[in-house]
Design a protein around this motif. Sequence first.
Motif, PDB file in Angstrom:
ATOM      1  N   PRO A  95       1.151  -1.105  -0.038  1.00  0.00           N
ATOM      2  CA  PRO A  95       0.255  -0.119   0.341  1.00  0.00           C
ATOM      3  C   PRO A  95       0.495   0.861  -0.209  1.00  0.00           C
ATOM      4  O   PRO A  95       0.575   2.288  -0.898  1.00  0.00           O
ATOM      5  CB  PRO A  95      -0.719  -0.171   1.284  1.00  0.00           C
ATOM      6  CG  PRO A  95      -1.388  -1.390   1.958  1.00  0.00           C
ATOM      7  CD  PRO A  95       0.282  -2.438   1.098  1.00  0.00           C
ATOM      8  N   ALA A  96       1.763   1.049   0.492  1.00  0.00           N
ATOM      9  CA  ALA A  96       3.102   2.710   0.737  1.00  0.00           C
ATOM     10  C   ALA A  96       3.449   2.492  -0.755  1.00  0.00           C
ATOM     11  O   ALA A  96       3.632   3.347  -1.554  1.00  0.00           O
ATOM     12  CB  ALA A  96       3.842   2.803   1.885  1.00  0.00           C
ATOM     13  N   PRO A 170      -0.663  -9.346 -12.708  1.00  0.00           N
ATOM     14  CA  PRO A 170       0.096  -8.566 -13.632  1.00  0.00           C
ATOM     15  C   PRO A 170      -0.552  -6.947 -13.627  1.00  0.00           C
ATOM     16  O   PRO A 170       0.766  -6.805 -14.635  1.00  0.00           O
ATOM     17  CB  PRO A 170      -1.034  -9.077 -14.673  1.00  0.00           C
ATOM     18  CG  PRO A 170      -2.081 -10.181 -14.472  1.00  0.00           C
ATOM     19  CD  PRO A 170      -1.772 -10.298 -13.420  1.00  0.00           C
ATOM     20  N   LYS A 171      -0.846  -6.589 -13.076  1.00  0.00           N
ATOM     21  CA  LYS A 171      -1.109  -4.974 -12.403  1.00  0.00           C
ATOM     22  C   LYS A 171      -0.310  -4.594 -11.518  1.00  0.00           C
ATOM     23  O   LYS A 171       0.840  -4.032 -11.537  1.00  0.00           O
ATOM     24  CB  LYS A 171      -2.627  -4.467 -12.361  1.00  0.00           C
ATOM     25  CG  LYS A 171      -3.111  -3.406 -12.075  1.00  0.00           C
ATOM     26  CD  LYS A 171      -4.462  -2.837 -11.793  1.00  0.00           C
ATOM     27  CE  LYS A 171      -4.296  -0.979 -11.594  1.00  0.00           C
ATOM     28  NZ  LYS A 171      -5.648  -0.338 -11.338  1.00  0.00           N
ATOM     29  N   ASP A 172      -0.463  -5.737 -10.385  1.00  0.00           N
ATOM     30  CA  ASP A 172       0.645  -4.973  -9.418  1.00  0.00           C
ATOM     31  C   ASP A 172       2.241  -6.069  -9.605  1.00  0.00           C
ATOM     32  O   ASP A 172       3.107  -4.964  -9.533  1.00  0.00           O
ATOM     33  CB  ASP A 172       0.394  -5.909  -7.756  1.00  0.00           C
ATOM     34  CG  ASP A 172      -0.618  -4.318  -7.315  1.00  0.00           C
ATOM     35  OD1 ASP A 172      -1.104  -3.932  -7.744  1.00  0.00           O
ATOM     36  OD2 ASP A 172      -1.876  -5.260  -6.467  1.00  0.00           O
ATOM     37  N   GLN A 173       2.013  -6.636 -10.532  1.00  0.00           N
ATOM     38  CA  GLN A 173       2.960  -7.101 -11.195  1.00  0.00           C
ATOM     39  C   GLN A 173       4.435  -7.847 -10.030  1.00  0.00           C
ATOM     40  O   GLN A 173       5.716  -7.593  -9.796  1.00  0.00           O
ATOM     41  CB  GLN A 173       3.707  -6.393 -11.492  1.00  0.00           C
ATOM     42  CG  GLN A 173       3.149  -5.473 -13.151  1.00  0.00           C
ATOM     43  CD  GLN A 173       4.110  -6.018 -14.149  1.00  0.00           C
ATOM     44  OE1 GLN A 173       5.495  -5.787 -14.702  1.00  0.00           O
ATOM     45  NE2 GLN A 173       3.360  -6.202 -15.200  1.00  0.00           N
ATOM     46  N   GLU A 179      -3.364 -16.487   0.275  1.00  0.00           N
ATOM     47  CA  GLU A 179      -4.489 -15.888   1.042  1.00  0.00           C
ATOM     48  C   GLU A 179      -4.771 -14.310   0.361  1.00  0.00           C
ATOM     49  O   GLU A 179      -5.951 -13.688   0.805  1.00  0.00           O
ATOM     50  CB  GLU A 179      -3.599 -16.000   2.552  1.00  0.00           C
ATOM     51  CG  GLU A 179      -4.021 -17.371   3.787  1.00  0.00           C
ATOM     52  CD  GLU A 179      -3.204 -17.895   3.098  1.00  0.00           C
ATOM     53  OE1 GLU A 179      -3.152 -18.805   2.336  1.00  0.00           O
ATOM     54  OE2 GLU A 179      -2.265 -17.806   1.903  1.00  0.00           O
ATOM     55  N   GLN A 180      -4.083 -14.192  -0.846  1.00  0.00           N
ATOM     56  CA  GLN A 180      -4.070 -12.654  -1.392  1.00  0.00           C
ATOM     57  C   GLN A 180      -4.569 -12.945  -2.298  1.00  0.00           C
ATOM     58  O   GLN A 180      -5.497 -11.945  -3.391  1.00  0.00           O
ATOM     59  CB  GLN A 180      -2.787 -12.274  -1.146  1.00  0.00           C
ATOM     60  CG  GLN A 180      -1.812 -12.042   0.260  1.00  0.00           C
ATOM     61  CD  GLN A 180      -0.086 -10.775  -0.169  1.00  0.00           C
ATOM     62  OE1 GLN A 180      -0.081 -11.981  -1.212  1.00  0.00           O
ATOM     63  NE2 GLN A 180      -0.291 -10.408   0.256  1.00  0.00           N
ATOM     64  N   VAL A 181      -5.841 -13.720  -2.960  1.00  0.00           N
ATOM     65  CA  VAL A 181      -5.958 -13.753  -3.913  1.00  0.00           C
ATOM     66  C   VAL A 181      -7.958 -14.790  -3.681  1.00  0.00           C
ATOM     67  O   VAL A 181      -7.779 -15.013  -3.076  1.00  0.00           O
ATOM     68  CB  VAL A 181      -5.275 -15.975  -4.812  1.00  0.00           C
ATOM     69  CG1 VAL A 181      -6.268 -15.562  -6.569  1.00  0.00           C
ATOM     70  CG2 VAL A 181      -3.668 -14.709  -5.179  1.00  0.00           C
ATOM     71  N   VAL A 182      -8.568 -14.389  -4.520  1.00  0.00           N
ATOM     72  CA  VAL A 182     -10.272 -14.491  -3.453  1.00  0.00           C
ATOM     73  C   VAL A 182     -10.638 -13.873  -5.094  1.00  0.00           C
ATOM     74  O   VAL A 182     -10.489 -13.356  -6.162  1.00  0.00           O
ATOM     75  CB  VAL A 182     -10.742 -12.840  -2.791  1.00  0.00           C
ATOM     76  CG1 VAL A 182     -12.363 -12.849  -3.098  1.00  0.00           C
ATOM     77  CG2 VAL A 182      -9.505 -12.761  -1.813  1.00  0.00           C
ATOM     78  N   ALA A 183     -11.145 -15.586  -5.175  1.00  0.00           N
ATOM     79  CA  ALA A 183     -11.736 -16.074  -6.217  1.00  0.00           C
ATOM     80  C   ALA A 183     -10.883 -15.594  -7.542  1.00  0.00           C
ATOM     81  O   ALA A 183     -11.638 -15.029  -9.017  1.00  0.00           O
ATOM     82  CB  ALA A 183     -13.133 -14.839  -6.335  1.00  0.00           C
ATOM     83  N   ARG A 188      -6.698  -6.731  -4.278  1.00  0.00           N
ATOM     84  CA  ARG A 188      -5.966  -5.376  -3.488  1.00  0.00           C
ATOM     85  C   ARG A 188      -6.570  -4.984  -4.852  1.00  0.00           C
ATOM     86  O   ARG A 188      -7.312  -3.352  -4.392  1.00  0.00           O
ATOM     87  CB  ARG A 188      -4.646  -5.166  -3.590  1.00  0.00           C
ATOM     88  CG  ARG A 188      -3.396  -6.064  -2.723  1.00  0.00           C
ATOM     89  CD  ARG A 188      -1.910  -5.546  -2.371  1.00  0.00           C
ATOM     90  NE  ARG A 188      -1.652  -6.000  -1.403  1.00  0.00           N
ATOM     91  CZ  ARG A 188      -0.489  -7.159  -1.383  1.00  0.00           C
ATOM     92  NH1 ARG A 188       0.029  -7.436  -3.221  1.00  0.00           N
ATOM     93  NH2 ARG A 188       0.157  -6.876  -0.117  1.00  0.00           N
ATOM     94  N   CYS A 189      -6.058  -5.563  -6.287  1.00  0.00           N
ATOM     95  CA  CYS A 189      -6.903  -4.296  -7.310  1.00  0.00           C
ATOM     96  C   CYS A 189      -7.829  -5.255  -7.998  1.00  0.00           C
ATOM     97  O   CYS A 189      -8.165  -5.067  -8.961  1.00  0.00           O
ATOM     98  CB  CYS A 189      -5.129  -4.702  -8.012  1.00  0.00           C
ATOM     99  SG  CYS A 189      -4.800  -5.336  -8.646  1.00  0.00           S
TER     100      CYS A 189
END
Length: 860
Positions: A95-96, A170-173, A179-183, A188-189
């Motif tokens: 986020p920072a 691919p966006k945040d690269q 656990e950071q992947v939902v569906a 985040r994006c």
Amino acid sequence: MTAAEKADEARAYDPREIQDKWQDRWTEMEPFRASDDPDDPRERYYLVDMFPYPSGDLHMGHAEAYAIGDAMARYWFLRGKNVLHPIGWDAFGLPAENAAIRNNTHPVDWTYKNIETQAASFRRYATSFDWSRRLQTCDPEYYHWNQWLFLRFFERGLAYRKGGYVNWCPKDQTVLANEQVVAGRCERCGTEVVRRVLTQWYFKITEYADRLLADAEALEGNWPDRVLTMQRHWIGRSTGAEVEFAVDGRTEPVTVYTTRPDTLYGATFFVVAADSALASELCTDARRAEFEAYLTQVQKLTDIERQSTDREKTGVFLGVHAINPVNGERIPVWAADYVLPDYGTGAIMAVPAHDQRDLDFAMKFGLPVRVVVATDQPDPATTGVATPGSGVLVNSGPLDGLAKAEAIPAIIAMLSERGLGSEAVNYRLRDWLLSRQRFWGTPIPIIHCPSCGEVPVPEEQLPVVLPDLRGADLAPKGVSPLAAATDWVNVACPKCDGPALRDTDTMDTFVDSSWYMFRYCSPRYDGGPFRPEDVARWAPVDLYVGGVEHAILHLLYARFFTKVLQDMGLVSFGEPFTRLMNQGQVVNGGKAMSKSLGNGVNLGEQIGLFGVDAIRLTMIFASPPQDDIDWADVNPDAMVKFLGRVRRIAADVATVPADNTVPADNTVPADNTVPADNTVAVDRRFTDGDRDLRKVTHHAIDEATRQVESYHLNVVVARLMELVNATRKAIDSGPGAADPAVREAAEALAVMLSLFAPYTAEECWEMLGGPDRVGPTGIKSVARAAWPVADPALLVQETITCVVQVNGKVRDRLEVSPDISEAELQGLAMAASGVARALAGLTVQRVVIRPPKLVNIVAA
């Protein structure tokens, strides 16, 4: 003053008006600063709240979590312990970095601004932190020791680099944890996540799998059961066998791991993870196009989605067959998504009759189903329901007639004799993927040399400090932004002095939080990650407070780190947290708060409306700590009124001239020190007070003490409310405010209330000190008072109300001695007037007696 006037004054009390006053006093007094003096006689107590991420100001979830931790810390302060209750910030993270890209700044600007905002809010929230221990993980003085520890892990073979599949946004690269992947999308994006093969750094946590499992037993009873269950499931230790299958066109056999080798005769097909190298190797040219199209779809799925039992099974035939080693049967080899490339060998034998996922796959693609374990259930090929349990082996050659427990060792022995298999242990746990392709994290202290390979950065060159990149320089480009900092990347090899490159990945931020609790013990120490003697003095942590969402990754990684530190000789224990307390979630209208739902509640606005004390009390009283709080169901205004009632009691007592001199034989400590057994003598200033109120007060003290130590904080607030009611009644229609028992109740209320509403408690304590406003017995702050002690003599119940029923209906109540006998209680019950009337014309058939509280007479 009339009752109405008093009620108006209580309602008019505004706890917000005293907040600045007491913040300044606490800053001056530093009442919560822990002592490192080895000669300090007080028992030490170490409490840590999971440190926050500085993404903005504090929110409602923080308000609950830190109210709980603060109440526990304040309690042990008042019990006379030397309490360490520190604060810091988990300050690295994406986020920072994204904020810096948006604002064309450096991530440190956004991070430190938010840290200062949160620090001010923490002070406003009256948290009992030792501010001298403050740390931020993004400081080079902190991440220096992340790098030092990485190199120690590297030396021990616990840090290594290999290629493997990862979740890629691919966006945040950057790489994402499962656990950071939902569906299937980045949390985040929202971008659809893909699977990529990257060469990454790993920590070898699997080396400690057995110790993590074994040592969890010592945590039982001190950690929530569900957390330990989740960790055990995540580690997933299983025993079984490795079995070798010959495959068409392949010289070397393919090894599979199975927990049920006894069902080998029921294997009717063979499945390979679609994204494993083995699947591509085995696929025939005729099936190549279909396989590669399928692989593209599989790479979009996360491991969690692939393992879901609810997903429809998919797969492709690879055009080859394997040979079942026990019966020589040729079985087709398929590629599918429900097998993971890094579980066992990435290949399984499929026994559809006795495994539901295999059965779903077999029925989808018309593959044979053969029962080899006889049970009383119908044929799975007919019902579509697998029978995975125990039974007698059938259709299994020499194993026929054996039970599961006998068949497993028998088949393993058979395979071993033929050189086709052996007993094995497997784990669901995978090594910790450490690398992140982003800037705002700890640089990995490795230099890549064409001649020397992976070379550690010399210790004297640590820390490897992040370069000054900002704005567009941080934008994702498929590799870490550090790769573009050529002046930083290009260095001389420490071994051969030839041209070399720094590693451009940064560490997973879970590294920062895996050992911070030890850094708190000596946060300014520059000779290592911490001074071992300081950690030996304070650690392990006595109580760790935080959310259950950290049950697996953070807590498991912290346990792993501690065991490595123990093996390195830096700590003498293997578990970082003796006791763990999870708090629930603050929701609104039954749903998690979010901007998209429009049900968010702003903590700052709530504090502005009701004051800190009312918000803290509301959080504590709403539910037990581990349960969720629905903000739609609570009423902070009621707590404002309750606090006004408490203050009114103190004000009434303060108007009565009182001698606060402690009698010569009264041993209540004025310096907040408590003997080793944590007991103090009962305060004798109040012995001549109203006995009925004193009994209520001492029962409240006793109950509050037991309930705090059982973490039932909401019950403590309920008992304080009861004590306020009893004290108000004593003032208004009893012995009056001048009675010593009323002062005793008021002082006890101030001390016990300070756990939850410190501003109001301090104000009351000051008022109770008389004209000089120094607090009772000369103690200037309730934070430095002593927790009240219940007098055992006042806890003895002289009489108990016994309910007398006739045929289940209450007919009378008797006041009886707590130790009354059954015979005596029956005689009193039968003689009671209400019972006599109810029994008129009836014959007593049976009398049930539960002395001293119940008598039930059955009559017809």
